[in-house]
Design a protein around this motif. Structure first.
Motif, PDB file in Angstrom:
ATOM      1  N   ASP A  25       0.751  -1.231   0.352  1.00 17.97           N
ATOM      2  CA  ASP A  25       0.028   0.077   0.110  1.00 17.97           C
ATOM      3  C   ASP A  25       0.929   1.183  -0.151  1.00 17.97           C
ATOM      4  O   ASP A  25       1.937   1.189   0.654  1.00 17.97           O
ATOM      5  N   LEU A  26       0.345   2.462  -0.395  1.00 14.64           N
ATOM      6  CA  LEU A  26       1.146   3.459  -0.751  1.00 14.64           C
ATOM      7  C   LEU A  26       1.246   4.208   0.821  1.00 14.64           C
ATOM      8  O   LEU A  26       2.072   4.679   0.914  1.00 14.64           O
ATOM      9  N   GLU A  27       0.168   4.013   1.720  1.00 12.94           N
ATOM     10  CA  GLU A  27       0.077   4.754   2.768  1.00 12.94           C
ATOM     11  C   GLU A  27       0.822   4.163   4.199  1.00 12.94           C
ATOM     12  O   GLU A  27       0.604   3.005   4.377  1.00 12.94           O
ATOM     13  N   GLU A  28       1.857   4.824   4.313  1.00 14.11           N
ATOM     14  CA  GLU A  28       2.555   4.322   5.527  1.00 14.11           C
ATOM     15  C   GLU A  28       1.702   3.946   6.690  1.00 14.11           C
ATOM     16  O   GLU A  28       1.981   2.997   7.642  1.00 14.11           O
ATOM     17  N   ALA A  29       0.851   4.678   7.079  1.00 11.16           N
ATOM     18  CA  ALA A  29      -0.037   4.545   8.144  1.00 11.16           C
ATOM     19  C   ALA A  29      -0.850   3.284   8.147  1.00 11.16           C
ATOM     20  O   ALA A  29      -1.282   2.628   9.119  1.00 11.16           O
ATOM     21  N   ALA A  30      -0.985   2.913   6.900  1.00 11.49           N
ATOM     22  CA  ALA A  30      -1.961   1.834   6.565  1.00 11.49           C
ATOM     23  C   ALA A  30      -1.082   0.486   6.846  1.00 11.49           C
ATOM     24  O   ALA A  30      -1.511  -0.492   7.647  1.00 11.49           O
ATOM     25  N   ILE A  31       0.218   0.633   6.331  1.00 11.91           N
ATOM     26  CA  ILE A  31       0.943  -0.302   6.543  1.00 11.91           C
ATOM     27  C   ILE A  31       1.338  -0.656   7.866  1.00 11.91           C
ATOM     28  O   ILE A  31       1.479  -1.902   8.449  1.00 11.91           O
ATOM     29  N   GLU A  32       1.741   0.245   8.703  1.00 10.04           N
ATOM     30  CA  GLU A  32       1.732   0.242  10.315  1.00 10.04           C
ATOM     31  C   GLU A  32       0.576  -0.415  10.850  1.00 10.04           C
ATOM     32  O   GLU A  32       1.028  -1.480  12.016  1.00 10.04           O
ATOM     33  N   GLN A  33      -0.694  -0.132  10.392  1.00 13.74           N
ATOM     34  CA  GLN A  33      -1.730  -0.997  11.258  1.00 13.74           C
ATOM     35  C   GLN A  33      -1.789  -2.246  10.889  1.00 13.74           C
ATOM     36  O   GLN A  33      -2.201  -3.162  11.412  1.00 13.74           O
ATOM     37  N   ALA A  34      -1.488  -2.458   9.486  1.00 13.99           N
ATOM     38  CA  ALA A  34      -1.473  -4.012   8.979  1.00 13.99           C
ATOM     39  C   ALA A  34      -0.625  -4.932   9.737  1.00 13.99           C
ATOM     40  O   ALA A  34      -0.775  -5.960  10.095  1.00 13.99           O
ATOM     41  N   ARG A  35       0.703  -4.120  10.116  1.00 15.96           N
ATOM     42  CA  ARG A  35       1.793  -5.100  10.734  1.00 15.96           C
ATOM     43  C   ARG A  35       1.369  -5.070  12.189  1.00 15.96           C
ATOM     44  O   ARG A  35       1.563  -6.170  12.712  1.00 15.96           O
ATOM     45  N   ILE A  36       0.715  -4.477  12.910  1.00 19.67           N
ATOM     46  CA  ILE A  36       0.198  -4.587  14.106  1.00 19.67           C
ATOM     47  C   ILE A  36      -0.946  -5.684  14.120  1.00 19.67           C
ATOM     48  O   ILE A  36      -0.935  -6.382  15.095  1.00 19.67           O
ATOM     49  N   LEU A  37      -1.908  -5.494  13.197  1.00 24.85           N
ATOM     50  CA  LEU A  37      -2.845  -6.482  12.983  1.00 24.85           C
ATOM     51  C   LEU A  37      -2.314  -7.837  12.928  1.00 24.85           C
ATOM     52  O   LEU A  37      -2.874  -9.114  13.417  1.00 24.85           O
ATOM     53  N   ALA A  38      -1.205  -7.908  12.037  1.00 24.70           N
ATOM     54  CA  ALA A  38      -0.589  -9.513  11.861  1.00 24.70           C
ATOM     55  C   ALA A  38      -0.165  -9.961  12.920  1.00 24.70           C
ATOM     56  O   ALA A  38      -0.099 -11.237  13.210  1.00 24.70           O
ATOM     57  N   ALA A  39       0.510  -9.047  13.817  1.00 24.67           N
ATOM     58  CA  ALA A  39       1.226  -9.630  15.074  1.00 24.67           C
ATOM     59  C   ALA A  39       0.103  -9.947  16.099  1.00 24.67           C
ATOM     60  O   ALA A  39       0.211 -10.922  16.633  1.00 24.67           O
ATOM     61  N   ASP A  40      -0.935  -9.209  16.061  1.00 24.27           N
ATOM     62  CA  ASP A  40      -1.978  -9.585  17.095  1.00 24.27           C
ATOM     63  C   ASP A  40      -2.699 -11.091  16.607  1.00 24.27           C
ATOM     64  O   ASP A  40      -3.017 -11.587  17.365  1.00 24.27           O
ATOM     65  N   ALA A  41      -2.560 -11.287  15.312  1.00 22.57           N
ATOM     66  CA  ALA A  41      -3.318 -12.456  14.716  1.00 22.57           C
ATOM     67  C   ALA A  41      -2.371 -13.553  14.638  1.00 22.57           C
ATOM     68  O   ALA A  41      -2.422 -14.652  14.318  1.00 22.57           O
ATOM     69  N   HIS A  42      -0.900 -13.345  15.390  1.00 21.41           N
ATOM     70  CA  HIS A  42       0.320 -14.280  15.416  1.00 21.41           C
ATOM     71  C   HIS A  42       0.552 -14.796  14.075  1.00 21.41           C
ATOM     72  O   HIS A  42       0.856 -16.047  13.934  1.00 21.41           O
ATOM     73  N   LEU A  43       0.638 -13.852  13.158  1.00 17.36           N
ATOM     74  CA  LEU A  43       0.932 -14.198  11.617  1.00 17.36           C
ATOM     75  C   LEU A  43       2.241 -13.533  11.230  1.00 17.36           C
ATOM     76  O   LEU A  43       2.423 -13.244  10.049  1.00 17.36           O
ATOM     77  N   PRO A  44       3.211 -13.299  11.931  1.00 16.88           N
ATOM     78  CA  PRO A  44       4.318 -12.299  11.793  1.00 16.88           C
ATOM     79  C   PRO A  44       5.228 -13.054  10.602  1.00 16.88           C
ATOM     80  O   PRO A  44       5.880 -12.493   9.903  1.00 16.88           O
ATOM     81  N   ASP A  45       5.157 -14.295  10.751  1.00  9.74           N
ATOM     82  CA  ASP A  45       6.040 -15.171   9.574  1.00  9.74           C
ATOM     83  C   ASP A  45       5.368 -15.450   8.465  1.00  9.74           C
ATOM     84  O   ASP A  45       5.891 -16.016   7.357  1.00  9.74           O
ATOM     85  N   LYS A  46       4.159 -15.181   8.205  1.00 10.21           N
ATOM     86  CA  LYS A  46       3.304 -15.493   7.080  1.00 10.21           C
ATOM     87  C   LYS A  46       2.691 -14.235   6.609  1.00 10.21           C
ATOM     88  O   LYS A  46       1.803 -14.209   5.755  1.00 10.21           O
ATOM     89  N   ALA A  47       2.996 -12.920   6.937  1.00 13.94           N
ATOM     90  CA  ALA A  47       2.405 -11.826   6.511  1.00 13.94           C
ATOM     91  C   ALA A  47       3.332 -10.799   6.552  1.00 13.94           C
ATOM     92  O   ALA A  47       4.085 -10.498   7.479  1.00 13.94           O
ATOM     93  N   THR A  48       3.498 -10.409   5.276  1.00 12.22           N
ATOM     94  CA  THR A  48       4.598  -9.217   5.093  1.00 12.22           C
ATOM     95  C   THR A  48       3.876  -8.126   4.438  1.00 12.22           C
ATOM     96  O   THR A  48       3.092  -8.269   3.593  1.00 12.22           O
ATOM     97  N   PHE A  49       4.257  -6.920   5.018  1.00 11.45           N
ATOM     98  CA  PHE A  49       3.622  -5.712   4.506  1.00 11.45           C
ATOM     99  C   PHE A  49       4.633  -4.521   4.008  1.00 11.45           C
ATOM    100  O   PHE A  49       5.735  -4.491   4.789  1.00 11.45           O
ATOM    101  N   LEU A  50       4.473  -4.068   2.864  1.00 12.14           N
ATOM    102  CA  LEU A  50       5.395  -3.173   2.354  1.00 12.14           C
ATOM    103  C   LEU A  50       4.891  -2.074   1.804  1.00 12.14           C
ATOM    104  O   LEU A  50       3.499  -1.922   1.312  1.00 12.14           O
ATOM    105  N   VAL A  51       5.368  -0.731   2.132  1.00  9.85           N
ATOM    106  CA  VAL A  51       5.178   0.470   1.295  1.00  9.85           C
ATOM    107  C   VAL A  51       5.339   0.450  -0.162  1.00  9.85           C
ATOM    108  O   VAL A  51       6.660   0.289  -0.371  1.00  9.85           O
ATOM    109  N   ALA A  52       4.239   0.470  -0.964  1.00 10.46           N
ATOM    110  CA  ALA A  52       5.111   0.635  -2.420  1.00 10.46           C
ATOM    111  C   ALA A  52       3.778   1.606  -3.179  1.00 10.46           C
ATOM    112  O   ALA A  52       2.564   1.429  -2.781  1.00 10.46           O
TER     113      ALA A  52
END
Length: 276
Positions: A93-120
């Motif tokens: 996603d282009l929005e850094e704020a969105a990617i930051e939220q996505a990383r938090i949600l992935a950690a909350d869902a215990h998916l840090p190794d199966k979910a990668t989020f990048l600003v692009a």
């Protein structure tokens, strides 16, 4: 041909979403999502719970499950798809704020190794190798991307043979719209409106086999009005959080969106296409 409607300030689209995501995790925002959608998945577009299940089934049909979510926003629905299918998720996603939220949600869902989020910048060729994904999704964000021909060609490059594309476009012109209505509907920034049949032609031109095209306009009409009403019931709290100008503009946007959809003048379609 596509018709591009842009606001005077190039940063308006970014400013809107940056502000939206800054409030994403508030109790007030969560309560509104719960009331409007029936379940809080961290969603912000026109995806119903039924469509979420449909997408899970479409992803499950691709055994490798390497999913790329283009313009993923906060990533909530796609994180749940990855959890349900066991696939590996990449979100951009282009929005850094969105990617930051996505990383938090992935950690909350215990998916840090199966979910990668990048600003692009999702309008540009994405920084991945050929045939790197089995499924690409882009839900209700294609209107913000420039040059659909180039975007579709890049998605085709990124998909493995037999790979699947899941795309929704909520701004397909199917009736008459006034300039005033268009200005309101396009008020979130960069906006691309296309006529009926345009996406089908561009997808096939990029090499995709179009498997299905489903009219989901009723979902936009229903969700826009439910969001509008849920927000109205929280008027005082939202006025304090958002300010009067933001609140009223958002209400006008939702009411206009609901009207354009309910009268079938601006439609939403779900496309499923595959790379041969």
């Amino acid at each position: 041909m596509s018709v591009e409607k842009q606001q005077p300030h190039q940063t308006q689209n970014q400013e809107f979403y940056r502000t939206q995501y800054s409030r994403f995790r508030s109790n007030l925002a969560a309560d509104i999502r719960l009331e409007a959608y029936g379940k809080d998945l961290g969603q912000q577009g026109w995806r119903t719970l039924g469509e979420q299940e449909e997408i899970i089934n479409l992803v499950n049909e691709r055994p490798q499950g390497r999913l790329l979510d283009v313009a993923c926003g906060s990533g909530g629905p796609s994180i749940l798809i990855a959890a349900a299918t066991g696939g590996r998720l990449t979100g951009v996603d282009l929005e850094e704020a969105a990617i930051e939220q996505a990383r938090i949600l992935a950690a909350d869902a215990h998916l840090p190794d199966k979910a990668t989020f990048l600003v692009a910048d999702c309008s540009q060729p994405l920084p991945f190798g050929p045939e790197e994904f089995d499924v690409i999704s882009c839900l209700d964000a294609i209107i913000h991307l420039t040059d659909r021909r180039t975007v579709f060609a890049d998605w085709f490059r990124l998909l493995a043979p037999g790979g699947r594309l899941i795309l929704t476009d909520a701004c397909v012109l199917t009736g008459d719209i006034s300039k005033e209505e268009l200005d309101i509907r396009a008020s979130q920034g960069k906006f691309h409106l296309v006529p009926a049949g345009f996406n089908e032609s561009m997808l096939e031109g990029a090499g995709f086999d179009l498997r299905s095209c489903k009219d989901t306009t009723d979902a936009v009409a229903s969700l826009a009005m439910r969001l509008c009403r849920a927000r109205e019931r929280r008027r005082d709290a939202l006025l304090e959080e958002e300010g009067a100008n933001w609140f009223e503009n958002r209400q006008t946007f939702l009411a206009t969106t609901a009207d354009l959809a309910s009268t079938a003048r601006l439609s939403r379609f779900l496309y499923v296409a595959e790379k041969p």
